[in-house]
Design a protein around this motif. Structure first.
Motif, PDB file in Angstrom:
ATOM      1  N   GLY A 131      23.960  10.794  42.410  1.00 25.13           N
ATOM      2  CA  GLY A 131      24.945  11.768  41.949  1.00 25.13           C
ATOM      3  C   GLY A 131      24.868  13.032  42.799  1.00 25.13           C
ATOM      4  O   GLY A 131      25.895  13.593  43.188  1.00 25.13           O
TER       5      GLY A 131
ATOM      6  N   TYR B  43      24.602  20.463  34.779  1.00 24.04           N
ATOM      7  CA  TYR B  43      23.401  19.809  35.274  1.00 24.04           C
ATOM      8  C   TYR B  43      22.738  20.735  36.322  1.00 24.04           C
ATOM      9  O   TYR B  43      23.413  21.188  37.256  1.00 24.04           O
ATOM     10  CB  TYR B  43      23.756  18.452  35.899  1.00 24.04           C
ATOM     11  CG  TYR B  43      22.556  17.807  36.501  1.00 24.04           C
ATOM     12  CD1 TYR B  43      21.505  17.381  35.695  1.00 24.04           C
ATOM     13  CD2 TYR B  43      22.428  17.659  37.875  1.00 24.04           C
ATOM     14  CE1 TYR B  43      20.366  16.820  36.249  1.00 24.04           C
ATOM     15  CE2 TYR B  43      21.295  17.094  38.429  1.00 24.04           C
ATOM     16  CZ  TYR B  43      20.264  16.686  37.604  1.00 24.04           C
ATOM     17  OH  TYR B  43      19.132  16.144  38.158  1.00 24.04           O
TER      18      TYR B  43
ATOM     19  N   ASN C  75      25.502  18.563  30.196  1.00 21.47           N
ATOM     20  CA  ASN C  75      24.111  18.158  30.016  1.00 21.47           C
ATOM     21  C   ASN C  75      23.235  19.397  30.141  1.00 21.47           C
ATOM     22  O   ASN C  75      23.277  20.035  31.195  1.00 21.47           O
ATOM     23  CB  ASN C  75      23.775  17.132  31.120  1.00 21.47           C
ATOM     24  CG  ASN C  75      22.323  16.749  31.169  1.00 21.47           C
ATOM     25  OD1 ASN C  75      21.554  17.051  30.281  1.00 21.47           O
ATOM     26  ND2 ASN C  75      21.927  16.081  32.244  1.00 21.47           N
TER      27      ASN C  75
ATOM     28  N   ASP D  58      32.525  16.754  36.690  1.00 23.33           N
ATOM     29  CA  ASP D  58      31.431  15.784  36.582  1.00 23.33           C
ATOM     30  C   ASP D  58      31.676  14.995  35.289  1.00 23.33           C
ATOM     31  O   ASP D  58      31.605  15.547  34.191  1.00 23.33           O
ATOM     32  CB  ASP D  58      30.097  16.550  36.527  1.00 23.33           C
ATOM     33  CG  ASP D  58      28.886  15.625  36.446  1.00 23.33           C
ATOM     34  OD1 ASP D  58      29.053  14.454  36.063  1.00 23.33           O
ATOM     35  OD2 ASP D  58      27.769  16.093  36.732  1.00 23.33           O
TER      36      ASP D  58
ATOM     37  N   TRP E  12      33.533  13.234  39.768  1.00 22.06           N
ATOM     38  CA  TRP E  12      32.340  12.623  40.366  1.00 22.06           C
ATOM     39  C   TRP E  12      31.370  12.246  39.261  1.00 22.06           C
ATOM     40  O   TRP E  12      31.491  12.698  38.121  1.00 22.06           O
ATOM     41  CB  TRP E  12      31.704  13.553  41.406  1.00 22.06           C
ATOM     42  CG  TRP E  12      31.047  14.795  40.884  1.00 22.06           C
ATOM     43  CD1 TRP E  12      31.676  15.958  40.535  1.00 22.06           C
ATOM     44  CD2 TRP E  12      29.645  15.007  40.657  1.00 22.06           C
ATOM     45  NE1 TRP E  12      30.755  16.882  40.097  1.00 22.06           N
ATOM     46  CE2 TRP E  12      29.494  16.331  40.167  1.00 22.06           C
ATOM     47  CE3 TRP E  12      28.505  14.237  40.822  1.00 22.06           C
ATOM     48  CZ2 TRP E  12      28.249  16.868  39.846  1.00 22.06           C
ATOM     49  CZ3 TRP E  12      27.268  14.780  40.502  1.00 22.06           C
ATOM     50  CH2 TRP E  12      27.157  16.083  40.022  1.00 22.06           C
TER      51      TRP E  12
ATOM     52  N   ALA F  22      22.693   6.027  42.093  1.00 18.01           N
ATOM     53  CA  ALA F  22      23.990   5.941  42.780  1.00 18.01           C
ATOM     54  C   ALA F  22      24.898   7.085  42.348  1.00 18.01           C
ATOM     55  O   ALA F  22      24.668   7.725  41.314  1.00 18.01           O
ATOM     56  CB  ALA F  22      24.676   4.602  42.460  1.00 18.01           C
TER      57      ALA F  22
HETATM   58  C1  LIG Z   1      25.480  15.247  34.325  1.00 18.70           C
HETATM   59  C2  LIG Z   1      24.721  14.906  35.563  1.00 18.70           C
HETATM   60  N1  LIG Z   1      25.307  15.078  36.757  1.00 18.70           N
HETATM   61  C3  LIG Z   1      24.654  14.786  37.901  1.00 18.70           C
HETATM   62  C4  LIG Z   1      23.350  14.344  37.913  1.00 18.70           C
HETATM   63  C5  LIG Z   1      22.657  14.047  39.210  1.00 18.70           C
HETATM   64  O1  LIG Z   1      22.688  12.691  39.458  1.00 18.70           O
HETATM   65  P1  LIG Z   1      21.570  11.847  40.255  1.00 18.70           P
HETATM   66  O2  LIG Z   1      20.284  12.007  39.515  1.00 18.70           O
HETATM   67  O3  LIG Z   1      22.115  10.461  40.260  1.00 18.70           O
HETATM   68  O4  LIG Z   1      21.491  12.442  41.624  1.00 18.70           O
HETATM   69  C6  LIG Z   1      22.709  14.142  36.697  1.00 18.70           C
HETATM   70  C7  LIG Z   1      21.314  13.642  36.663  1.00 18.70           C
HETATM   71  O5  LIG Z   1      20.649  13.708  35.660  1.00 18.70           O
HETATM   72  C8  LIG Z   1      23.403  14.434  35.488  1.00 18.70           C
HETATM   73  O6  LIG Z   1      22.827  14.276  34.281  1.00 18.70           O
END
Ligand SMILES: Cc1ncc(COP(=O)(O)O)c(C=O)c1O
Length: 394
Positions: free
Chosen positions: A87, A112, A159, A184, A204, A219
């Protein structure tokens, strides 16, 4: 339904959204190749210069990556999607595509932390400035937008506080100021919410979460218009956040069951949230599916289900949290969310040591983030019941 497509519902798109799985084997083969042969000089030139080429060199693309990207693009209602190694790989590639020195971005307070760090820390070193907006305030958003604002980053539900952003209104305000809305959609998934249809320009995901669903793949996904994705793909070639063919294959396998998994996550999430909300030893619950939540109506206006992510604060303070997590037999103390297994942790422990900015202040030291899995909800509730009893401060 698009022309030539014989299905229009997500449950079917998950199985038939990728044309390639119809050729030969029912399950697509893993094309574990880093490079591909060209028969002639002209063919080599063609594949080397074609956008989204998936039979030239693995960083440009690979059939397993294309299959996954096509399925997610269909689900999100996007013209095209690109798959990345995480992500963070997705949002970093996106930001490096769309931002230059002197640009300004606005991001939500509850977001996040990786996205916050990317914008306020890393990109700040390259001359990008950032302001933080509260999730529910359109007035604040309007006051922060400037002629140099290029992007507004939102995450809904967020989150770990499950805040809801009004995607339609945020998109309208961002667009009036000439900025793009970047959403997101990790926590909601396209089965519960389609940000592009609500006005976002790019969506995304951390596909590590619900999209893959089994805690076994890292991923990311970026989805949007052909024109924007063409620009993102060119940056992707340079950034190189490449998902390996086997991981792309695993992600596709996880996606096949997304519809049935999300149905269960939605059902279990609501049942456990209701249970916690009614429990005398739970001080607060964050779950947009509860009708008592201040943002429930907004959530219901843009989501069709509320997923399995719940945050709550038990009475007894942070001191009780570890013993409560220890006492749970079916929920594993672990980072991440969106897995078939129930997972829980204390976000303040996971993030506060690394983050000194104002965003961390919103997160209560005793907040537990619970990602409800697809176990039987009766068993999960029974487990919480025994753990809350065993650790009762009274
Ligand atoms: C809401 C959210 N976006 C993005 C991410 C980042 O993703 P990744 O851990 O796959 O890089 C996370 C990871 O916990 C997430 O909870």
């Amino acid at each position: 339904m698009t022309e030539g497509q014989d299905h229009d519902l997500p449950a079917t798109s998950l199985l038939h959204g990728d044309a390639r799985s119809r050729d030969g084997a029912v399950v697509p083969p893993i094309v574990q190749a880093a490079t591909f042969a060209a028969d002639t000089g002209q063919e080599f030139l063609d594949v080397a210069t074609k956008s989204f080429s998936d039979n030239f060199y693995v960083r440009y693309g690979n059939p397993n990556q294309t299959q996954v990207a096509d399925v997610v693009a269909t689900l999100e209602g996007a013209e095209r999607a690109i798959v990345t190694a995480s992500g963070m790989g997705a949002v970093s590639t996106l930001a490096l595509t769309l931002l230059s020195a002197g640009d300004h971005v606005v991001l939500q307070r509850s977001l996040y932390p990786g996205t916050t760090t990317l914008t306020t820390d890393l990109l700040a070193r390259f001359g990008v400035s950032a302001d933080v907006v509260s999730q529910s305030s359109l007035d604040e958003l309007e006051s922060l937008l400037r002629p140099s604002t290029r992007l507004v980053f939102v995450e809904t539900p967020s989150n770990p506080l499950l805040g809801i952003t009004d995607l339609r209104r945020f998109a309208e305000v961002a667009h009036n100021a000439g900025a793009l809305l970047i959403a997101d959609n990790t926590v909601a998934t396209p089965l519960n919410q389609r940000p592009l249809a609500l006005g976002a320009d790019v969506v995304w995901h951390s596909a590590t979460k619900y999209l893959a669903g089994h805690s076994d793949v890292s991923a990311g996904i970026i989805a949007g218009s052909e024109e924007l994705m063409e620009r993102v793909w060119r940056t992707h070639l340079t950034v190189g956040s490449v998902l390996g063919p086997f991981d792309a294959w695993l992600l596709l396998r996880g996606l096949r069951t997304l519809d049935v998994r999300m149905e269960r996550h939605n059902e279990n999430g609501l049942a456990v949230a209701r249970y916690l909300d009614d429990h005398p030893e739970v001080e607060s619950v964050y779950y947009p599916g509860l009708t008592s939540q201040p943002q429930h109506e907004l959530a219901a206006s843009q989501m069709s289900g509320f997923c399995g992510l719940i945050s709550f604060v038990p009475s007894g303070g942070a001191g009780r949290v570890d013993s409560l997590l220890d006492a749970l037999r079916l929920t594993t103390r672990a980072a991440s969310l969106g897995s078939v297994h129930s997972l829980a942790n204390r976000p303040a422990a996971m993030w506060s040591a690394r983050r000194r900015d104002q965003v961390a202040d919103d997160v209560d030291e005793a907040l537990i983030r619970l990602s409800v899995g697809i176990e039987a909800k009766e068993d999960l509730i029974k487990d919480f019941d025994q753990a809350l009893k065993a650790t009762s401060p009274t």
